[in-house]
Design a protein around this motif. Structure first.
Motif, short mmCIF file in Angstrom:
data_model
loop_
_atom_site.label_atom_id
_atom_site.label_comp_id
_atom_site.label_asym_id
_atom_site.label_seq_id
_atom_site.Cartn_x
_atom_site.Cartn_y
_atom_site.Cartn_z
N LEU A 101 -10.61 1.06 94.68
CA LEU A 101 -10.03 -0.03 93.90
C LEU A 101 -9.40 0.46 92.60
N ALA A 102 -9.58 1.73 92.27
CA ALA A 102 -9.01 2.20 91.01
C ALA A 102 -7.50 2.23 91.08
N ARG A 103 -6.98 2.43 92.26
CA ARG A 103 -5.52 2.53 92.38
C ARG A 103 -4.87 1.21 92.03
N ARG A 104 -3.90 1.28 91.17
CA ARG A 104 -3.10 0.13 90.75
C ARG A 104 -3.90 -0.89 89.96
N ARG A 105 -5.13 -0.53 89.62
CA ARG A 105 -5.93 -1.49 88.85
C ARG A 105 -6.52 -0.77 87.65
N PRO A 106 -5.66 -0.40 86.69
CA PRO A 106 -6.15 0.44 85.60
C PRO A 106 -7.21 -0.27 84.76
N VAL A 107 -7.07 -1.56 84.56
CA VAL A 107 -8.03 -2.22 83.69
C VAL A 107 -9.41 -2.23 84.33
N LEU A 108 -9.43 -2.60 85.59
CA LEU A 108 -10.71 -2.60 86.30
C LEU A 108 -11.32 -1.21 86.27
N ALA A 109 -10.47 -0.21 86.55
CA ALA A 109 -10.99 1.16 86.57
C ALA A 109 -11.55 1.55 85.22
N THR A 110 -10.81 1.21 84.17
CA THR A 110 -11.27 1.60 82.84
C THR A 110 -12.58 0.91 82.49
N VAL A 111 -12.60 -0.40 82.71
CA VAL A 111 -13.80 -1.15 82.36
C VAL A 111 -14.99 -0.64 83.15
N SER A 112 -14.81 -0.50 84.46
CA SER A 112 -15.92 -0.04 85.28
C SER A 112 -16.37 1.34 84.85
N MET A 113 -15.39 2.19 84.56
CA MET A 113 -15.74 3.56 84.20
C MET A 113 -16.51 3.57 82.88
#
Lengths: 328, 639, 486, 101, 176, 206
Positions: C357-369
């Motif tokens: 899900l990180a692909r094309r979803r930078p905000v989600l990736a950042t928050v989750s990370m």
């Protein structure tokens, strides 16, 4: 003061006879009045103005065959009308027609009531409620579905309106601080309770109409629905006894209303019993008038009026009375 | 001067923040340029700071400053510090300088990747973390930097996160680094409990109050951290897998900077290690084993980056040997030169990979010398430096370490010396095996198909990729001249103050001798490599499948370390966790207290259920009989 | 001047209003959000006015149930104020998420969340045992309703399990409180001050079991997994974020000060359970098939760890535990919101159906990370700071204990990395690929972002927090520590 | 008061016994309820008798309370009977044993 | 509430109204001409009965109240104009519903329904009317109106026909 | 006088109580109970408890028994199933236990000396006295009773209206009444059909 067993028996017999006569001619009055309300003549063939009609009816009733349905519970079937009638007349015993009277020509004074106890009102209510057993037993013992339905309707109606009825009466009891009719009647010398207890009177009146199975609350014998209700299977004198019980109940309740709200036997100029009769007569006239005017309610409407209108109003009345008695 | 250090520290962080928040508004190329400019600015400030420091009198070259108290609880108090001295300044320059070059290289290398902004943000973040690590004035902040570089490394290894292997490698790297962090943390705990402080100055000042056991345990724990971060035995298994990351990452993190943090740590903590001589000996031994093993493994690898990775491991083992011998300056010197030539090699490999459209297997290369002459030339310089051939930089630095062994003149010293020389032989072999496999021989069918059109179209690479390589090649070739035995001693004298207890420095004669022997050994290695690999022959396979098959097999499986860990730790952990989850937890804690109690109760309930026969009368009867009996009792008793 | 009582009353009144008046969803949501923001503002005011000293401040003390000697005594010290602040923040975020998630009968759900907030405030501020009991058990009512009405498919079973566990603890604690309150010298008195040192071992363990269930501490954690799996995300956030902290808080602020002798005597037991629970939870989190399971078991591990920190009975342990409570509250609440958001978007929280899900979803990736890294206590994060303090405390008491829990941290790294990569990395699952969920944005992001930002803020300067609570935390354990002769 | 209180109590005991026998032997829930009423009334009688014995109104109040409770009990009992009828169940307590163990 | 009061006042007013009752035996309201009362059997002018005993009326009767037993006319005993005659013709008035279907069914107009409605008897048997009873002219106890005030349609048709002389216009040949 | 009334009333009470228990028909049982109540009311009057006696009639006779009769009539002729699980020893034990209780109580009552009966004034047993006791000393009991009555009313409504009448399927009837009942019903309906057909084809007009 010659109150004793003998006198009491005599008074009872007199009262019973008077009541039966009263009932007989009330049937004539009712039919006549209903006729006139409906722009008819009413009974007019037997005797002048049909005045002999009740006697003719009695003769007819007495002549009729006493049938007992095959499946009926014989003893109860036979007993039911008597129960109804006994209770109806019995309730009358405690109602006062005045205080003390002197028998003309002698110096004997008698009470114009048979008995007065501290719980008279309760006793009247108790006996009145027992009267319904006649209906129920009659309906059940007939072993007929219409009769049973009529009897059960009678019970349902009784139970529903008994509550509002009693609550409405309690207002008077509180104001008079007594359950004795004599005391209550005497307490109204200056002001009839119909004025301070007007709400209570309204509730009392409607509940009384229902309690006496009079139209528009005559669901127990609604001819369109349950043929003739609890007395479908009765004929002849037994039917007549049921009819008598019903009518006497109406008279009893009228008398009760007269005592509780209209000051009982008190009144100017005329002696107590006459006043009492007049007041009862006024009640009865209104009852007949209502019968001539209003259509019969549905059973659900009956229940709704009982539980959702009368009960709250009666409670409100009780509350107001209590507050008034305590704080005024 | 400290302001400059703060600026140096802050610049990459600003880069990260801007790239993260506004990266989407930048053009793809802009992100790289921006990050590179940031790095250039940081390099300039760091360099100026270095110069300013150098202009100070020698006894004032240690500057500390605290920005704010980071964490406090009772008498435990940790600040966000800088500790700026010679070592820090050198590390700053290396990190920012090499970092800058690699950033520039990345502009070309990452071109066309859809997530360049993320890449450069991560890169900047790595640099920031590394700077936090090196400027730290206390152990906790060191640990923070330590952890943050691990995090950055995780992010960068797993940069191409759609590749399962990359994700796995990233996780592996992170977890092993976490183990190292734990070791380091426990070491800090111990130091705090023993000394009541975690700042360098406090620890150094009171290190002499420690007993040798206390010091040894503390150093051992710090060593665990160093081993994990620097990929030394036994915590080295993550490094080869880490090559799943983009090549510039490998160059920056897994060659030039992060993996050398262990060396930096030991060098930094040398006043403490001074009181734990046995641990120092252990470091040497670990280093020797590591350099031999890694060198041997490198010989049989086929992936171009893996070979360089094992080489890195081997070279860091050299540095460990150096610091273990208390020749801290030598270790740092090797770190310094290694940063250049290893970055150079990685970037050269990057150019090759770039030209071959992502191909990393050496068996699909070969003969690229003619197609990519500039790359070949630079790579050759790097290889020679790595092999330690005089006068390339690697030679000077490695020989400084070896000669320190000679200078110590103890068992440990001789082990280091001998091992180092054997290692040098191996270095020669695998380095030139790599060069021969990639650049000499015939073009492999794959390369023949892919490379020429690409190179015709792009040249050997864009200028942004080539120029950093040239600069690094210059560095790799000539930086050794900073420390020509007997002539120049820039490094040793510069780093001398960091070790209050003195450093081992070999005499010029020992050094020259070592240089001679080392170069010779290196040349021998090259000859062996040429014999085996310059032309296609079946000799390597004969050895591999013949007498040496057991060893070759073991080396190909990387000496079974991964298997060992899998069977010792990974599987038992997973099995235990599964067992606990499926059988114990679900039964004892989720079922038993809720449904279980119900079930047990129901079981007992069923045993008395016959009393409830459902016939109400019988209950009433029991009731009545009971009352009758009770009344009877009362009656009887009453009379 | 706003008092603590006002702070408790405002959400309670708002909850009643919301329950009674059937507002439309938007109106109810914004009203609830407004109220919670106002409460948050009030709390910030308190933080501003707060003096970082040991004693209790802003005390309200009036007679409540006079015949029983029950008083409405609320006051805060540093620890409770921290918990109140984090409660206010998480409630606001949960309400924001609930508003975004568009639930049925939402006015009731908002009301219940606000009611939970009020009860939690009471728990954290109560200085009277009876009031404390009211808050401690009262908060379960709205939470259970939220769970059983708005929960997942097997919410009823989950609710039953929670009730089965908590009812047990409740009874024990009620008995203990009655014992303490009614045997007070000079008539019934439920004030905590009056109860100090009067309990015996039985009373101590009655309290301890109730708190351990709520925390949850290791052998009493069975209700956690079903409850956290079945609750709606915002409820899970509140439940794991602050409701469970009530248990740990009670250990620190009620049990240890009230029973210094017993606390010292049985500290080994809680340390042992905390250690086992830490390892146990971490190991099991590693094998959970879904995000909620991971977060649930990580919560168990962290809560056990916090209890361990409390029962070190040292300055470092207490401060660290307090800090860790706040950190873990923020982290787990945010994690539940993220996981819940994923479930609403993908329809599944199971790892087998997520990924890439990180692909094309930078905000989600950042928050989750960021959250994942905070959860695994990457050095530099505030969680690291708090864990560091607890581990340091543990090491100070027994060096091997420190080593064991430190190694436990590696397990945390393992399961959090598994979580991150299972959601963000690798290939997209067929389900995720088909549904192609959007990036985290607007409503949901606004609900999660404050938690993340506060976490980052705490990471930059944890000392800002620890300096404020240090004195309070130390005061709470000082009596017990004195017993231990430390 | 020409009749002794013990006589009333004796009558009460006999009535109670009759009611008890009815409860124990009859199986129709309606009859059981009726028998219960007999028992309650027997108790009421003894309460009133005791009240008379000591000359206070407490016993009578108690009797009134018993009446109220009896009314409540009858409502519930009859409600059950009605419910059973509507569900076409047998009106025989020996047959109604689905709640047996 | 006001409606109730209105209702009560209405009934109360009726008390003082003269009753509108029509005293029946003393006063009989005329029935309209098409009133269906007692049946009647008819004879031809020559005295022969119109009924030929075909039993169609009995078949048509919905309440099964007509019983017909036919017999052959003999030259010496010629009762009807047709081949046969009704030896027995009975109508059970207790069952009859006065629907008039028999009248419609009869092919010879032998049976019609008259206006008489005072049919009470003191025994059931007396209600079974025999042929002889039916052939008699009924006693004229019931007053009847000369013009049917309710037969508006036929009056209207006649009026309209008279206005336009439609019969000739649509049927110039005078055919059916 | 009183003693006569007492014996008549108590005789009635016992007889009617036996009738309550012994009657097969619950309707008659209920009526017998009514008689029992009336007798008891008389006995209470003898004990100078007018209000309780009146309340006995109003509450029991006026409301409770009415309800009984209503339900009995509603339920219809359904009662105990003959035979079944009756066990003689159970009956014997029941009677024995009940009689034992009676004997015990009577022994106690007549064995103990109750002492002199208190003298009471006219106010004793009046509504005023009872009412005062009810709303002062026994207010709590009074309120509790009212709450219980309220709950009972709710319960009655729930029980009475909760379920829908169940219409039995043929299989259920089979299970309940056996094959013959179904056969009988079928036979009856067929006969009714035949009769109807016959009447339409009948000839006679009479």
């Amino acid at each position: 003061m010659v109150d004793g067993v003998i006198i009491t028996v005599i008074k009872s017999l007199v009262l019973a006879s008077v009541l039966m006569g009263f009932f007989a001619y009330m049937t004539w009055v009712e039919r006549k009045l209903i006729g006139r309300f409906q722009a008819r003549y009413g009974p007019n063939r037997v005797g002048p103005y049909g005045l002999m009609q009740p006697i003719a009816d009695l003769g007819k009733m007495l002549q009729k065959e006493n049938m007992i349905p095959e499946m009926a519970h014989r003893k109860l079937y036979i007993a039911a009308p008597f129960i109804a009638m006994t209770c109806a007349i019995g309730a009358f015993g405690l109602l006062p027609f005045g205080n003390v009277a002197t028998i003309p020509g002698t110096d004997w004074t008698i009470h114009l009531y048979i008995a007065d106890t501290s719980v008279s009102l309760l006793v009247v209510a108790a006996i009145g409620s027992l009267g319904f057993y006649g209906l129920m037993i009659g309906g059940w013992a007939s072993s007929s579905k219409y009769a049973l339905l009529g009897g059960m309707r009678a019970i349902a109606q009784l139970v529903s309106y008994e509550v509002a009825f009693t609550l409405a009466v309690i207002g008077v009891i509180i104001q008079a601080s007594s359950l004795s009719f004599v005391t209550i009647a005497n307490a109204q010398e200056h002001l009839w309770y119909i004025i301070p207890q007007f709400l209570g009177f309204l509730v009392f009146f409607v509940a009384a109409v229902a309690e006496s199975n009079r139209p528009p609350f005559d669901l127990t014998e609604a001819d369109g629905e349950v043929v003739a209700g609890y007395h479908t299977e009765y004929g002849g004198m037994r039917y007549a006894m049921f009819a008598a019980a019903e009518f006497i109940n109406a008279i009893t309740l009228s008398a009760l209303g007269a005592v509780l709200f209209l000051g009982g036997p008190s009144g100017p100029f005329l002696p107590g019993p006459i006043w009492m009769m007049l007041k009862i007569g006024a009640f009865l006239f209104v009852l007949i008038w209502i019968r001539a005017t209003l259509p019969r309610v549905r059973f659900d409407q009956l229940m709704k009026i009982g539980w959702k209108v009368l009960l709250p109003v009666a409670t409100l009345n009780l509350l107001l009375t209590a507050v008034a008695v305590v704080y005024l | 001067m400290t302001e400059l250090v703060w600026i140096t520290l802050a610049l990459p962080l600003v880069g990260v923040a801007l790239l993260a928040l506004f990266g989407n508004n930048l053009p793809a190329r802009g992100a790289g340029l921006f990050a590179s400019l940031i790095m250039l600015a940081a390099f300039v400030t760091a360099a100026v700071a270095l110069i300013l420091l150098a202009n100070r009198p020698e006894d004032q070259r240690q500057v500390t400053e605290t920005a704010w108290t980071w964490l406090s609880a009772g008498d435990f108090r940790v600040g966000f510090d800088i500790w700026f001295d010679e070592l820090t300044a050198l590390m700053l320059v290396i990190v920012t300088g090499v970092g800058f070059l690699i950033h520039v290289f990345s502009i070309g290398y990452m071109k066309g990747d859809l997530q360049e902004r993320r890449f450069f943000a991560y890169m900047n973040m790595f640099v920031f973390s590394m700077l936090v690590l090196v400027v730290s004035g206390n152990l906790v902040q060191l640990l923070i930097g330590w952890g943050l570089v691990g995090l950055s490394s995780y992010l960068l290894i797993g940069f191409w996160h759609h590749k399962t292997s990359a994700v796995k490698a990233a996780k592996k790297a992170f977890i092993i680094n976490a183990i190292g962090d734990v070791g380091l943390a426990v070491g800090i705990f111990l130091l705090f409990v023993d000394l009541g402080t975690v700042s360098y100055s406090g620890v150094f000042a009171s290190a002499d109050t420690l007993s040798e056991t206390q010091a040894s345990i503390a150093c051992l724990l710090l060593l665990v951290g160093a081993l994990a971060k620097s990929a030394q035995i036994p915590l080295h298994t993550w490094l080869p897998d880490a090559m799943e990351g983009p090549t510039p990452v490998s160059a920056l993190i897994h060659a030039a900077t992060m993996v050398t943090a262990g060396v930096y740590l030991i060098a930094r903590m040398n006043p403490l290690f001074f009181y734990a001589p046995k641990v120092l000996d252990l470091i040497v031994i670990i280093g020797v084993i590591g350099l031999l093993m890694a060198g041997a493994i490198a010989i049989v690898q086929t992936d171009i980056k893996r070979i360089i990775a094992f080489s890195t491991m081997s070279q860091i083992a050299y540095m460990f040997v150096g610091v273990g011998l208390s020749a801290y300056w030598a270790g740092i010197f090797h770190l310094f030169t290694h940063a250049f030539f290893k970055a150079l090699l990685f970037m050269g490999a990057g150019l090759v990979i770039h030209a071959l459209n992502g191909e990393q297997d050496t068996r699909n290369m070969g003969g690229l010398r003619k197609l990519m002459p500039k790359t070949y030339f630079c790579f050759l310089i790097g290889g020679l430096a790595l092999t330690g051939i005089f006068p390339f930089s690697g030679g000077f630095s490695k020989d400084a370490i070896l000669s320190a062994g000679l200078h110590v003149d103890s068992t440990i010293g001789w082990i280091a010396y001998g091992g180092g020389l054997v290692g040098a032989l191996m270095t020669g072999i695998y380095t030139f095996r790599l060069i021969f496999l990639v650049f000499h021989r015939r073009l492999s069918p794959y390369a023949e198909k892919v490379a020429p059109p690409l190179i015709k179209h792009h040249g050997e690479g864009p200028r942004s990729m080539l120029w950093p390589v040239y600069i690094l090649a210059l560095g790799a070739a000539f930086l050794g001249l900073l420390q020509i035995p007997g002539l120049t001693h820039v490094m040793s004298s510069w780093l001398e103050p960091i070790s209050p207890n003195g450093m081992i420095e070999a005499t010029a004669g020992q050094e020259w001798l070592t240089t001679l022997i080392g170069s010779l050994v290196g040349v021998v290695g090259i000859i062996i490599a040429a014999h085996l690999y310059l032309h296609e022959s079946d000799a390597p396979d004969r050895i591999r499948l013949g007498r040496g098959r057991l060893i070759a097999r073991a080396l190909e499986r990387r000496c079974y370390w991964d298997d060992l860990y899998e069977w010792m730790f990974e599987r038992p952990t997973q099995w235990t966790a599964s067992f606990l989850n499926r059988d114990v937890d679900a039964t004892a804690f989720r079922w038993l207290p809720t449904d279980g109690i119900g079930t047990i109760t129901a079981f007992f309930g069923r045993s008395v259920v016959v009393l409830q026969n459902g016939i109400v009368r019988s209950y009433a009867l029991v009731f009545a009989v009971g009352i009758a009996g009770f009344l009877l009792y009362l009656l009887v008793r009453g009379t | 001047m706003i008092t603590i009582s006002t702070l408790i009353a405002v959400p309670a009144i708002a909850a009643v209003v919301l329950l009674v008046i059937p507002f439309a969803r938007q109106a109810a949501g914004y009203l609830a959000l407004l109220v919670s923001l106002a409460v948050l503002g009030g709390v910030i005011g308190f933080i501003y006015r707060f003096e970082p000293v040991a004693g209790y401040q802003f005390s309200d003390n009036i007679s409540w149930i006079a015949p029983l000697g029950v008083r409405w005594h609320v006051a805060v010290n540093g620890v409770s104020l921290a918990m109140i602040a984090v409660t206010a923040l998480i409630t606001t975020c949960a309400l924001g998420f609930a508003l975004w998630a568009k639930r049925d009968r939402s006015h009731a759900s908002f009301a219940l969340i606000l009611m939970t907030e009020a009860f939690l405030f009471l728990v954290f501020a109560a200085r009277d045992l009876f009031a404390f009991y009211v808050g401690f058990e009262g908060m379960l009512i709205p939470l259970l309703v939220l769970l059983v009405v708005w929960g997942g498919p097997s919410r009823k079973v989950a609710t039953l399990q929670v009730i089965a566990y908590t009812a047990f603890g409740t009874l024990l604690m009620l008995l203990a409180i009655l014992y303490l309150g009614l045997t007070a010298p000079g008539g019934p008195n439920f004030d905590m001050e009056a109860a100090i040192g009067r309990g015996n071992d039985w009373v101590f363990f009655a309290f301890a079991i109730a708190f351990a269930i709520k925390s949850p501490l290791f052998p009493l954690h069975g209700w956690v997994l079903p409850a956290y799996r079945q609750a709606s995300p915002e409820v899970a956030a509140v439940l794991s974020g602050v409701a469970s902290k009530a248990g740990a808080f009670a250990f620190l602020a009620v049990l240890v000060p009230l029973f210094p002798a017993q606390s010292e005597q049985y500290a080994w037991l809680f340390i042992a359970l905390g250690t086992i629970g830490f390892l146990w939870g971490s190991l099991l989190a590693f094998r959970q098939p879904d995000g909620r399971g991971v977060v649930a078991y990580s919560s168990i591990a962290q809560m056990s760890f916090i209890v361990l920190g409390i029962f070190l009975l040292s300055d470092r342990g207490a401060t660290g535990a307090t800090f860790q409570m706040v950190n873990h509250a923020l982290v787990s609440a945010a994690l539940f919101l993220v996981v819940g958001w994923l479930e609403t978007q993908v329809g599944s929280g199971y790892f087998a159906q997520l990924g890439g899900l990180a692909r094309r979803r930078p905000v989600l990736a950042t928050v989750s990370m960021v959250l994942g890294m905070a959860a695994l206590a990457v050095p530099g994060s505030s969680v690291f700071a708090s864990e560091f303090l607890i581990m340091l405390g543990a090491f100070e008491s027994h060096w091997w204990l420190g080593a064991i829990v430190a190694l436990g941290a590696v397990l945390a790294a393992m399961y959090m990395l598994r979580w991150i990569s299972a959601i963000l990395h690798d290939r997209e699952s067929a389900l995720a690929g088909t549904l192609n969920p959007p990036d985290l944005k607007q409503g949901a992001l606004m609900a999660i972002l404050p938690l993340v930002l506060v976490l980052i803020g705490l990471s930059i300067a944890p000392a800002q927090f620890t300096d404020r609570v240090d004195a309070s935390a130390h005061a709470l354990i000082s009596a017990a520590a004195k017993e231990a002769g430390r | 008061m020409s009749v002794g209180i013990p006589l009333f109590l004796g009558v009460s005991a006999i009535l109670f016994t009759i009611g008890l026998i009815g409860v124990l032997l009859r199986r129709s829930p309606l009859t059981i309820l009726l028998s219960l009423e007999v028992m309650l009334n027997a108790v009421n009688l003894s309460l009133v008798a005791f009240s008379r014995q000591i000359g206070g109104s407490d016993g009578q109040v108690f009797a009134l309370v018993v009446m109220g409770i009896a009314a409540a009990e009858v409502v519930v009992g009859l409600g059950l009977v009605v419910a059973m009828t509507r569900r076409s169940m047998v009106l025989d307590t020996d047959e109604l044993r689905t709640l047996n163990g | 509430m006001l409606d109730q009061v209105k209702g009560f006042s209405t009934t109360f007013r009726h008390l003082f109204q003269k009753p509108i009752t029509q005293q029946y035996p003393e006063y009989k309201r005329p029935v309209y001409p098409r009133f269906r009362g007692r049946h009647q059997l008819h004879r031809h002018e020559n005295g022969l009965e119109k009924c030929v005993g075909c039993s169609l009326c009995a078949a048509a009767c919905p309440s099964d109240c007509i019983r017909v037993v036919p017999a052959e006319n003999t030259p010496d005993n010629r009762v009807s104009a047709g081949e046969r005659y009704a030896r027995i013709y009975e109508i059970n008035m207790a069952r009859c519903i006065f629907c008039g279907y028999c009248e419609l069914a009869c092919p010879f107009d032998a049976i019609t329904l008259g206006n008489d409605f005072e049919l009470s008897e003191i025994s059931r048997e007396a209600l079974v009317y025999t042929k002889s009873m039916l052939l008699e002219k009924p006693a004229l106890r019931t007053p009847s109106q000369a013009v049917d005030p309710y037969d508006v349609p036929s009056q209207e048709i006649e009026r309209v026909l008279g206005m336009y002389d439609i019969t000739t216009a649509t049927n110039p040949e005078g055919a059916e | 006088m009183d003693i006569v009334v007492f014996f008549v009333a108590s005789g009635c009470a016992i007889a009617s109580a036996i009738a309550v228990v012994a009657q097969k028909n619950p309707f008659v049982s209920a009526l017998a109970l009514l008689a029992n109540l009336a007798s008891l009311a008389a006995l209470m009057l003898l004990l100078e408890a007018q209000f309780v006696a009146a309340a006995q009639i109003i509450v029991y006779a006026g409301a409770v028994m009415v309800m009984f009769l209503f339900v009995i009539a509603y339920v219809g002729p359904r009662g105990e199933i003959g035979g079944g699980v009756r066990k003689p020893w159970l009956v014997a034990l029941s009677v024995f236990a009940a009689l034992l209780i009676a004997v015990e109580v009577i022994v106690v009552v007549f064995g103990a000396s109750l002492g002199a009966v208190a003298s009471v004034d006219t106010d004793y047993g009046s509504p005023a006295a009872i009412g005062k006791a009810l709303v002062t000393d026994y207010l709590l009991a009074f309120e509790v009773v009212s709450v219980i009555l309220f709950m009972a009313a709710v319960a009655g409504v729930v029980f009475g209206t909760g379920g829908r009448p169940v219409r039995l399927s043929t299989e259920q009837v089979l299970a309940k009444e056996g094959e013959s009942a179904v056969a009988r019903r079928r036979e009856a309906s067929r006969a009714a059909l035949d009769a109807a057909r016959d009447s339409t084809t009948g000839e006679s007009a009479r």
